[in-house]
Motif scaffolding. Sequence first.
Motif, mmCIF file in Angstrom:
data_model
loop_
_atom_site.group_PDB
_atom_site.id
_atom_site.type_symbol
_atom_site.label_atom_id
_atom_site.label_comp_id
_atom_site.label_asym_id
_atom_site.label_seq_id
_atom_site.Cartn_x
_atom_site.Cartn_y
_atom_site.Cartn_z
ATOM 1 N N MET A 43 4.088 -3.084 -8.435
ATOM 2 C CA MET A 43 2.907 -2.286 -8.069
ATOM 3 C C MET A 43 1.724 -3.181 -7.752
ATOM 4 N N VAL A 44 1.617 -4.314 -8.425
ATOM 5 C CA VAL A 44 0.518 -5.240 -8.137
ATOM 6 C C VAL A 44 0.834 -6.024 -6.861
ATOM 7 N N LEU A 45 2.042 -6.591 -6.814
ATOM 8 C CA LEU A 45 2.406 -7.432 -5.669
ATOM 9 C C LEU A 45 2.298 -6.641 -4.360
ATOM 10 N N LYS A 46 2.624 -5.334 -4.405
ATOM 11 C CA LYS A 46 2.608 -4.511 -3.194
ATOM 12 C C LYS A 46 1.417 -3.557 -3.153
ATOM 13 N N ARG A 47 0.543 -3.655 -4.129
ATOM 14 C CA ARG A 47 -0.628 -2.755 -4.182
ATOM 15 C C ARG A 47 -0.201 -1.298 -4.031
ATOM 16 N N VAL A 48 0.656 -0.863 -4.940
ATOM 17 C CA VAL A 48 1.215 0.487 -4.884
ATOM 18 C C VAL A 48 0.392 1.431 -5.750
ATOM 19 N N ARG A 49 0.184 2.628 -5.252
ATOM 20 C CA ARG A 49 -0.441 3.689 -6.052
ATOM 21 C C ARG A 49 0.651 4.658 -6.493
ATOM 22 N N MET A 50 0.704 4.933 -7.795
ATOM 23 C CA MET A 50 1.666 5.896 -8.348
ATOM 24 C C MET A 50 0.861 6.960 -9.057
ATOM 25 N N GLU A 51 1.123 8.206 -8.738
ATOM 26 C CA GLU A 51 0.272 9.270 -9.283
ATOM 27 C C GLU A 51 1.116 10.433 -9.763
ATOM 28 N N LEU A 99 7.644 -2.671 -12.707
ATOM 29 C CA LEU A 99 6.296 -2.178 -12.411
ATOM 30 C C LEU A 99 5.380 -3.256 -11.841
ATOM 31 N N MET A 100 5.683 -4.543 -12.107
ATOM 32 C CA MET A 100 4.819 -5.589 -11.562
ATOM 33 C C MET A 100 4.774 -5.543 -10.032
ATOM 34 N N HIS A 130 0.805 -1.223 0.000
ATOM 35 C CA HIS A 130 0.000 0.000 0.000
ATOM 36 C C HIS A 130 0.838 1.273 0.000
#
Lengths: 348, 348
Positions: free
Chosen positions: B277-285, B274-275, B251
């Motif tokens: 981002m899924v494994l860690k449920r990351v939000r990038m904005e 970038l994968m 998160h």
Amino acid sequence: MAGDDGEAVRNKQVIFRDYVSGFPKETDMEVRESAMKLRLPEGSNGILVKNLYLSCDPYMRNRMKKLDVPSYRDSFQPGSPVTGYGVARVLESGHPNFKKGDLLWGFTGWEEYSLITAPETCFKIAHADVPLSYYTGLLGMPGMTAYAGFFKVCSPKKGETVFISAASGAVGQLVGQFAKLFGCYVVGSAGSKEKVDLLKNKFEFDDAFNYKEEPDLDAALKRCLPEGIDIYFENVGGKMLDAVLLNMKIHGRIAVCGMISQYNLEQPEGVHNLMNMVLKRVRMEGFTVFDYYHLYPEFLEMVLPQIKEGKIVYVEDTAEGLENAPAALVGLFSGRNVGKQVVVVSHE
Amino acid sequence: MAGDDGEAVRNKQVIFRDYVSGFPKETDMEVRESAMKLRLPEGSNGILVKNLYLSCDPYMRNRMKKLDVPSYRDSFQPGSPVTGYGVARVLESGHPNFKKGDLLWGFTGWEEYSLITAPETCFKIAHADVPLSYYTGLLGMPGMTAYAGFFKVCSPKKGETVFISAASGAVGQLVGQFAKLFGCYVVGSAGSKEKVDLLKNKFEFDDAFNYKEEPDLDAALKRCLPEGIDIYFENVGGKMLDAVLLNMKIHGRIAVCGMISQYNLEQPEGVHNLMNMVLKRVRMEGFTVFDYYHLYPEFLEMVLPQIKEGKIVYVEDTAEGLENAPAALVGLFSGRNVGKQVVVVSHE
């Protein structure tokens, strides 16, 4: 039911052989028969189940690797059965949530009979007036993934443009239908003419293209979505993500559900166009369904009537028997399946 | 004030020569003298200003290119003065928001005197009891960028770990100080020993490293942030982003403010991880300050007392005179500046 109390029955199993690099092959698994006593161990609060339907899902590729860091699911154990989502019937229960005869969906083994030691993670099936296999897809993990990913991560607004990759898959076909019902303009990509036809004619997407026949993905997106993309539902990664980043609209959102095109590469492809996230103020968010299962009742309340009224349809690709399970799982990564890939262990 | 009504005065200007590829050079600009009548055109609702301080900002690199798609700021015009943020004094006003003698900050020209035709985009300076140059940095666009990016995009929680790249720059030094005051654990990277010393000793970061001396950025991050990163404030892109993605916590959030390491490359580097981002449920904005200027009053309310109490400090790198402006701007992209790069046109 085969086997009396204490009598050993045959338990056919799909065994995971060893960690995989590159594309997985059927021979990374083997089908074996073992014997199992159909009785719950003394004092167990687990449940003994007969498996009916098993689910083949892209995230399982990650579990074929030895993971350096803990992920949301452990690696498969070499020498033990593959595990994953499935639909099962309870034969014996030591857990207050379940009783003999109940139907459930949740995490189980790729075998005829399983002892589920954490039944509190399984969902009891209360609505059996739909095909039970739907609980591996539309009404199971992929359905919840589509629901949470689209409605909760993408923050859609009526009239927005939505692009979905791997759009005929277990999740993609639902995201597209949810987005259409919600009032969005929906475009999908898939890897064959048959799949593109499904998108346009069966799922009623506004437009679709076969990415394997497009020499220039950026041009394909500009043709189908000349005003750009408000929402991208990302299932594939790599070159498609790069092309999408060039076509995002201001304040666009990207829900990253998976990146199946990258799972079998030693080194994932580089994504070059991330600076567009600043220029267009794009939000990209990775998510997993595990953070959203508390919404399962609200999801069912929405989707069950839609199924009964024929507003949502669902296409499954069914493999019969555990013997065909390894090929079914491996086929996901070459896109052999058309629709949600299910393995039937037993129809009853 | 030089020049009576109607009399032409010298107006030294920094002229943008032509579109730039690769690293910008001083010779992409030239300093010229022209003549200007210090009188507002008849019926104009613009304002005539004397420029005092000019701001050198990384986003200006993008404006040196011919843009295919509209961005949040137009390209520079070959043959015309560079434009950007600055602090100025009003000489004559045709606009109700301003009167002669007012101080303002906003978009102006790289020249001694400018006619501002859209003065409604400028902010009147009500607090002149701080160094006026601060309105090119701490109290201007970079300050608002740090405030909005950290508090609104990163959704920080007390006790979280924060990593900032280009951390001694105009924005980074403020993000770090805001995060420390908020109760986060703060680590920064920069490109020299002098800058790392600033981070640790002047801005009181918890830890910092010189990325140019780290053969393995992943290892450097693991050393400084062994439990991982909750918030990454992204100013550089490329290899640093790839290393950060390996170290994000579940998160985690990434606010993408800019990617300065990529601006002078023909083809931006690929980002491979970038994968995660899924494994860690990351939000990038990705974000730009333009969407947040309505928060300027609340920002000032927070930061002015912090400046006066010495809780926030600000380091500027000052170039004296328009003659030195091209070198100052170009120096941003090799990291020559230590702190916020300002050009002094006139001290009064």
